[in-house]
Design an enzyme around this catalytic site. Structure first.
Site, short mmCIF file in Angstrom:
data_model
loop_
_atom_site.label_atom_id
_atom_site.label_comp_id
_atom_site.label_asym_id
_atom_site.label_seq_id
_atom_site.Cartn_x
_atom_site.Cartn_y
_atom_site.Cartn_z
CE LYS A 184 33.82 35.62 37.29
NZ LYS A 184 34.54 34.37 37.33
C1 PLP Z 1 34.95 33.04 37.75
C2 PLP Z 1 36.07 32.68 38.63
C3 PLP Z 1 36.86 31.55 38.41
C4 PLP Z 1 36.55 30.53 37.35
O1 PLP Z 1 36.37 31.06 36.08
P1 PLP Z 1 35.47 30.25 35.02
O2 PLP Z 1 35.73 31.00 33.74
O3 PLP Z 1 34.06 30.34 35.47
O4 PLP Z 1 35.97 28.86 34.97
C5 PLP Z 1 37.94 31.34 39.25
N1 PLP Z 1 38.22 32.18 40.26
C6 PLP Z 1 37.47 33.26 40.52
C7 PLP Z 1 37.85 34.15 41.66
C8 PLP Z 1 36.36 33.54 39.73
O5 PLP Z 1 35.59 34.60 40.01
#
Ligand code: PLP
Length: 376
Positions: A184
């Site tokens: 991310k």
């Molecule tokens: C990554 C992501 C999540 C979940 O995040 P995690 O930290 O992996 O639990 C939820 N929604 C979207 C759009 C994402 O890209």
């Protein structure tokens, strides 16, 4: 993957990040300690929100946000058809039913008209997704939510640093959820954050991440008290101080990461403007995009995916319509054809490599490889 293969994304962790983590490990606090508060304050300042609540994943952030919004059994939560499954799963954890809205084919952001058409007496909350790093149309969504007493939640897991109308993502919805998963915009390995201007919601989410207990051990210590009460059912969704140390270090680089992603997006945009077979998604007017993903639409996506792979370029696909997953078909009886624009888009989308550490040479290799796959 071999050394000269280009992944679609990867983290950027430097020696100073590692030093910050080592400092935390040598300190008195491994879990909830001073770095959590500092990370929350710095994050809230960065996005311009009144409060931020650290949790241990983006999924936990979504679960806490919907719980704080009062979502429960029998409720419906409107979510876009194209998103990561976690967006819809958060509603299911609470006994609610996710209702899928279709997307705008130009941006793959949720279509406010489709949202409006899915609202009924059971609707409790609307969750918008800032797909690929572009803020959803919160002006339109807000006017739909207003007057119906619906909370507006942003799944901003792609969009740290993005803005619309000069306001950062994190302030555009009632509650905004972020992820610090490895790939991310910034990372703590696993981790998440929730931003809000509503102090009551923030307090509920702080309790929710700590078993539903109203005061954490540091507050009790400060008050010289052993008393605590569990006021509702919560979870252990706490982020560690070690992760918060990494998060603080990463947050200080967020603008630099963002600037590099914008450079790469501009280069891709310019190159694909002369390749008619490749159609990048559009950016809405008045929006600053965070470029978490660089998504193009292509006629023969499967062939392009394989041809790129043969040339050492690892593309990816984000995402199949959530309701096409077997769990959603079986549990909620979701049928093909529910969101036709999302289904058509899913056949054509490809996410090309996009991350801050991508070099200029690698960007040119991706562009050349995309050109080759269209002409061969
Ligand atoms: C990554 C992501 C999540 C979940 O995040 P995690 O930290 O992996 O639990 C939820 N929604 C979207 C759009 C994402 O890209």
């Amino acid at each position: 993957m071999t050394d000269d293969e280009i992944p679609y994304s990867r983290q950027w962790v430097d020696e100073d990040d590692i030093a910050a983590v080592a400092d935390a490990l040598r300190s008195d606090w491994l879990t909830t300690g001073p770095r959590i508060e500092e990370f929350e304050r710095s994050f809230a300042r960065y996005v311009g929100a009144g409060e931020a609540v650290a949790v241990n994943s983006g999924t936990a952030a979504l679960h806490a946000a919907l719980a704080a919004a009062g979502v429960g059994p029998g409720d419906e939560v409107i979510v876009p058809a194209i998103t990561f499954a976690a967006t819809a799963n958060a509603a299911v954890y609470l006994g609610a039913r996710p209702v899928f809205a279709d997307v705008d084919p130009r941006t793959l952001l949720v279509d406010p008209e489709s949202v409006a058409a899915k609202i009924n007496g059971r609707t409790k909350t609307i969750v918008a997704v800032d797909y690929a790093g572009q803020p959803a149309d919160y002006d339109a969504l807000r006017s739909i939510a207003a007057g119906r007493d619906l909370a507006l939640v942003a799944d901003a897991c792609h969009a740290l640093g993005a803005s619309a109308g000069g306001r950062r993502v994190g302030t555009l919805a009632d509650v905004s959820c972020f992820s610090f998963h490895a790939i991310k915009p910034i990372t703590t390995g696993e981790g998440g954050m929730i931003a809000t201007n509503d102090a009551k919601l923030a307090a509920r989410m702080r309790a929710f991440r700590n078993h539903g207990i109203d005061r954490d051990h540091r507050q009790r210590d400060a008050e010289a008290s052993w008393e605590y009460e569990m006021v509702e059912l919560g979870n252990n969704y706490r982020l560690t101080d070690v992760q918060a140390a990494l998060g603080l270090s990463q947050l200080s680089k967020a603008d630099r990461f963002l600037a590099r992603r914008r450079q790469i997006a501009r280069r891709y945009d310019a190159a694909f403007a002369t390749l008619p077979g490749v159609r990048p998604l559009e950016t809405r007017a008045g929006v600053e995009h965070a470029h978490h993903l660089y998504v193009v639409r292509l006629q023969n996506r499967a062939r392009a995916f394989r041809a790129l792979r043969e040339r050492g370029v690892r593309a990816a696909v984000h995402y199949p319509p959530v309701y096409r997953h077997p769990y959603y078909q079986q549990r909620f009886g979701c049928q093909r054809g529910l969101c036709p624009l999302a289904e058509a888009a899913y056949e054509e989308i490809l996410s090309l490599p996009m991350f801050a550490r991508l070099t200029d040479d690698e960007v040119e290799r991706v562009i050349a490889a995309v050109g080759d796959t269209l002409t061969e």
